[in-house]
Design a protein around this motif. Structure first.
Motif, PDB file in Angstrom:
ATOM      1  N   GLU A  71      11.594  -8.877  93.350  1.00 49.80           N
ATOM      2  CA  GLU A  71      12.789  -9.587  93.815  1.00 49.80           C
ATOM      3  C   GLU A  71      13.172 -10.643  92.783  1.00 49.80           C
ATOM      4  OE1 GLU A  71      14.415 -12.140  97.686  1.00 49.80           O
ATOM      5  OE2 GLU A  71      12.414 -11.228  97.696  1.00 49.80           O
ATOM      6  N   SER A  72      14.463 -10.760  92.488  1.00 55.96           N
ATOM      7  CA  SER A  72      14.976 -11.713  91.509  1.00 55.96           C
ATOM      8  C   SER A  72      15.323 -13.035  92.195  1.00 55.96           C
ATOM      9  CB  SER A  72      16.216 -11.141  90.821  1.00 55.96           C
ATOM     10  OG  SER A  72      16.719 -12.045  89.869  1.00 55.96           O
ATOM     11  N   HIS A  73      14.966 -14.148  91.530  1.00 63.40           N
ATOM     12  CA  HIS A  73      15.246 -15.479  92.058  1.00 63.40           C
ATOM     13  C   HIS A  73      15.918 -16.305  90.965  1.00 63.40           C
ATOM     14  CE1 HIS A  73      12.620 -14.691  95.523  1.00 63.40           C
ATOM     15  NE2 HIS A  73      11.833 -14.091  94.643  1.00 63.40           N
ATOM     16  N   THR A  74      17.060 -16.899  91.277  1.00 65.79           N
ATOM     17  CA  THR A  74      17.774 -17.759  90.344  1.00 65.79           C
ATOM     18  C   THR A  74      17.790 -19.180  90.891  1.00 65.79           C
ATOM     19  OG1 THR A  74      19.169 -15.938  89.563  1.00 65.79           O
ATOM     20  CG2 THR A  74      19.956 -18.173  89.165  1.00 65.79           C
ATOM     21  N   LEU A  75      17.237 -20.111  90.109  1.00 62.51           N
ATOM     22  CA  LEU A  75      17.070 -21.491  90.548  1.00 62.51           C
ATOM     23  C   LEU A  75      17.841 -22.440  89.635  1.00 62.51           C
ATOM     24  CD1 LEU A  75      13.206 -21.474  91.197  1.00 62.51           C
ATOM     25  CD2 LEU A  75      15.041 -20.662  92.689  1.00 62.51           C
ATOM     26  N   GLU A  76      18.185 -23.602  90.181  1.00 60.77           N
ATOM     27  CA  GLU A  76      18.876 -24.630  89.410  1.00 60.77           C
ATOM     28  C   GLU A  76      17.863 -25.468  88.626  1.00 60.77           C
ATOM     29  OE1 GLU A  76      21.410 -27.046  91.820  1.00 60.77           O
ATOM     30  OE2 GLU A  76      22.234 -25.325  92.912  1.00 60.77           O
ATOM     31  N   VAL A  77      18.236 -25.838  87.410  1.00 64.46           N
ATOM     32  CA  VAL A  77      17.411 -26.732  86.602  1.00 64.46           C
ATOM     33  C   VAL A  77      18.274 -27.890  86.124  1.00 64.46           C
ATOM     34  CG1 VAL A  77      15.875 -24.890  85.837  1.00 64.46           C
ATOM     35  CG2 VAL A  77      17.880 -25.473  84.460  1.00 64.46           C
ATOM     36  N   ARG A  78      17.623 -28.937  85.655  1.00 67.95           N
ATOM     37  CA  ARG A  78      18.353 -30.057  85.073  1.00 67.95           C
ATOM     38  C   ARG A  78      17.568 -30.583  83.879  1.00 67.95           C
ATOM     39  NH1 ARG A  78      17.756 -35.084  89.403  1.00 67.95           N
ATOM     40  NH2 ARG A  78      15.599 -35.639  88.927  1.00 67.95           N
ATOM     41  N   ARG A  79      18.263 -31.261  82.979  1.00 68.08           N
ATOM     42  CA  ARG A  79      17.600 -31.805  81.797  1.00 68.08           C
ATOM     43  C   ARG A  79      16.944 -33.132  82.140  1.00 68.08           C
ATOM     44  NH1 ARG A  79      17.271 -30.609  76.647  1.00 68.08           N
ATOM     45  NH2 ARG A  79      18.716 -28.866  76.942  1.00 68.08           N
ATOM     46  N   GLU A  80      15.724 -33.314  81.661  1.00 69.70           N
ATOM     47  CA  GLU A  80      14.970 -34.546  81.871  1.00 69.70           C
ATOM     48  C   GLU A  80      14.299 -34.894  80.548  1.00 69.70           C
ATOM     49  OE1 GLU A  80      13.513 -37.859  83.895  1.00 69.70           O
ATOM     50  OE2 GLU A  80      15.001 -36.400  84.540  1.00 69.70           O
ATOM     51  N   GLY A  81      14.952 -35.780  79.776  1.00 68.19           N
ATOM     52  CA  GLY A  81      14.438 -36.096  78.455  1.00 68.19           C
ATOM     53  C   GLY A  81      14.535 -34.883  77.548  1.00 68.19           C
ATOM     54  N   LYS A  82      13.442 -34.562  76.860  1.00 74.91           N
ATOM     55  CA  LYS A  82      13.416 -33.402  75.971  1.00 74.91           C
ATOM     56  C   LYS A  82      13.196 -32.102  76.724  1.00 74.91           C
ATOM     57  CE  LYS A  82      10.040 -35.121  73.606  1.00 74.91           C
ATOM     58  NZ  LYS A  82       8.955 -35.225  72.598  1.00 74.91           N
ATOM     59  N   ALA A  83      12.800 -32.194  77.975  1.00 72.52           N
ATOM     60  CA  ALA A  83      12.433 -31.000  78.739  1.00 72.52           C
ATOM     61  C   ALA A  83      13.504 -30.634  79.752  1.00 72.52           C
ATOM     62  CB  ALA A  83      11.104 -31.238  79.450  1.00 72.52           C
TER      63      ALA A  83
END
Length: 259
Positions: free
Chosen positions: A167-179
Motif C-alpha cells: 500500500e502506498s502512503h504519501t505524507l507531508e513534510v516540512r523543512r527544519e534547519g538543514k533537514a
C-alpha cells in the motif's frame, strides 16, 4: 534537540547500523538531561506586559515592536547575570532571533532564554538542570533496531511517498534547519509510544530518492516537558498501522512513562 543528530552517519561507513543506532540513542539521553535539554525546561511564559515570572526573580517587560528580546528590571541582590554582568536596574535581554542572543543566568543550575513566539511576541524560558523531571529520569524507551523499517521513499516537494505491505502512503513534510521533518502518529501512539506522535528527520535529496529510517524516529520535546507546545500530525500523517521502530516514551525512575 537538534536535527543533525539524525542526518547522517558521523562515524564513517565501518560502523554498523545497529551500533550507530546505539550511539545515537546514547546521545539522545545525554541531550535530554543537559542544561538546555527538554527535561530542564520548567517554565515558558509569554511576556505581554510588565510581570513576574514563576521560578525566577525580576520584573519582565516587552520591548517596543521590532526590537528583539525582553527588558528585565532587578536589583543586584537578585543575582541575575546577563551576558556575564549583574543586573542592577533595567537591562535588555536579547532574544534567540537576535544577531547575538544574550546569555541569562539565575543561579548555578538555572538558566534562561528569550524566544520569539509565533505571532511576534517574546517568551522567557526557564531551564533548571536540577528539575524534578531531570532527577526522576531513567531513560528513553525504544523499540529494538529493525532493518525492515529502513524504507525506500520518493520525495516530491513537501510530500514523501513510501510503500508498506503493498500500500502506498504519501505524507507531508516540512523543512527544519538543514533537514526535512516528518511529524507522524501510528497505531502505537497512545498504546506503546507517546500519544501525540513522533518526529523523523532526514536529509533532502537532489534526485528525490531517499530512505526513511524509522529506527531514528524520536519523541517530540513535549514528551519531556509540558512547557513545549506539541505539534499535531497532519491528517494524512496519522497512520493506521504500527511503526514498531524508534523511540517510544520517556521513562521515570519508577519505570513509568513520564507523560
Amino acid at each position: 534537540m537538534t536535527t543533525d543528530e539524525y542526518e547522517s552517519n558521523p562515524t564513517g561507513p565501518l560502523v554498523s547500523d545497529a551500533e550507530l543506532d546505539r550511539r545515537l540513542k546514547a546521545r539522545r539521553v545525554e541531550n535530554a538531561v543537559s542544561a538546555f535539554g527538554p527535561l530542564a525546561l520548567v517554565n515558558s511564559q509569554r511576556i505581554d506586559a510588565p510581570q513576574p515570572v514563576w521560578g525566577v526573580p525580576g520584573l519582565w517587560s516587552p520591548l517596543p515592536d521590532g526590537q528583539s528580546g525582553l527588558l528585565v528590571t532587578a536589583e543586584a541582590s537578585d543575582g541575575i547575570l546577563v551576558d556575564g554582568d549583574p543586573v542592577d536596574g533595567d537591562v535588555i535581554v536579547a532574544g534567540a532571533d537576535a544577531m547575538v542572543a544574550s546569555t541569562l543566568v539565575f543561579d548555578d543550575h538555572t538558566r534562561g532564554t528569550v524566544v520569539r513566539v509565533e505571532d511576534g511576541g517574546y517568551a522567557l524560558r526557564v531551564w533548571d538542570s536540577r528539575s524534578e523531571a531531570v532527577d526522576g529520569f531513567q531513560g528513553i524507551a525504544a523499540f529494538d533496531y529493525d532493518p525492515a523499517w529502513v524504507v525506500p521513499a520518493r520525495l516530491d516537494g513537501d510530500e514523501v511517498t513510501f510503500e508498506r505491505e503493498g500500500e502506498s502512503h504519501t505524507l507531508e513534510v516540512r523543512r527544519e534547519g538543514k533537514a526535512l521533518q516528518l511529524i507522524f502518529s501510528d497505531a502505537t501512539s497512545g498504546v506503546s509510544s507517546y500519544s501525540m506522535g513522533r518526529f523523523l528527520f532526514f536529509p533532502p535529496s537532489e534526485d528525490g530518492e531517499i530512505e526513511l529510517d524509522f529506527n531514528r524516529a524520536v519523541l517530540p520535546p513535549c514528551a519531556f516537558s509540558y512547557q513545549f507546545s506539541c505539534p499535531i500530525p497532519p491528517a494524512r500523517n496519522r497512520l493506521d498501522f504500527e511503526i514498531a521502530a524508534g523511540e517510544k516514551t520517556v521513562l521515570t525512575v519508577d519505570g513509568d512513562g513520564l507523560h
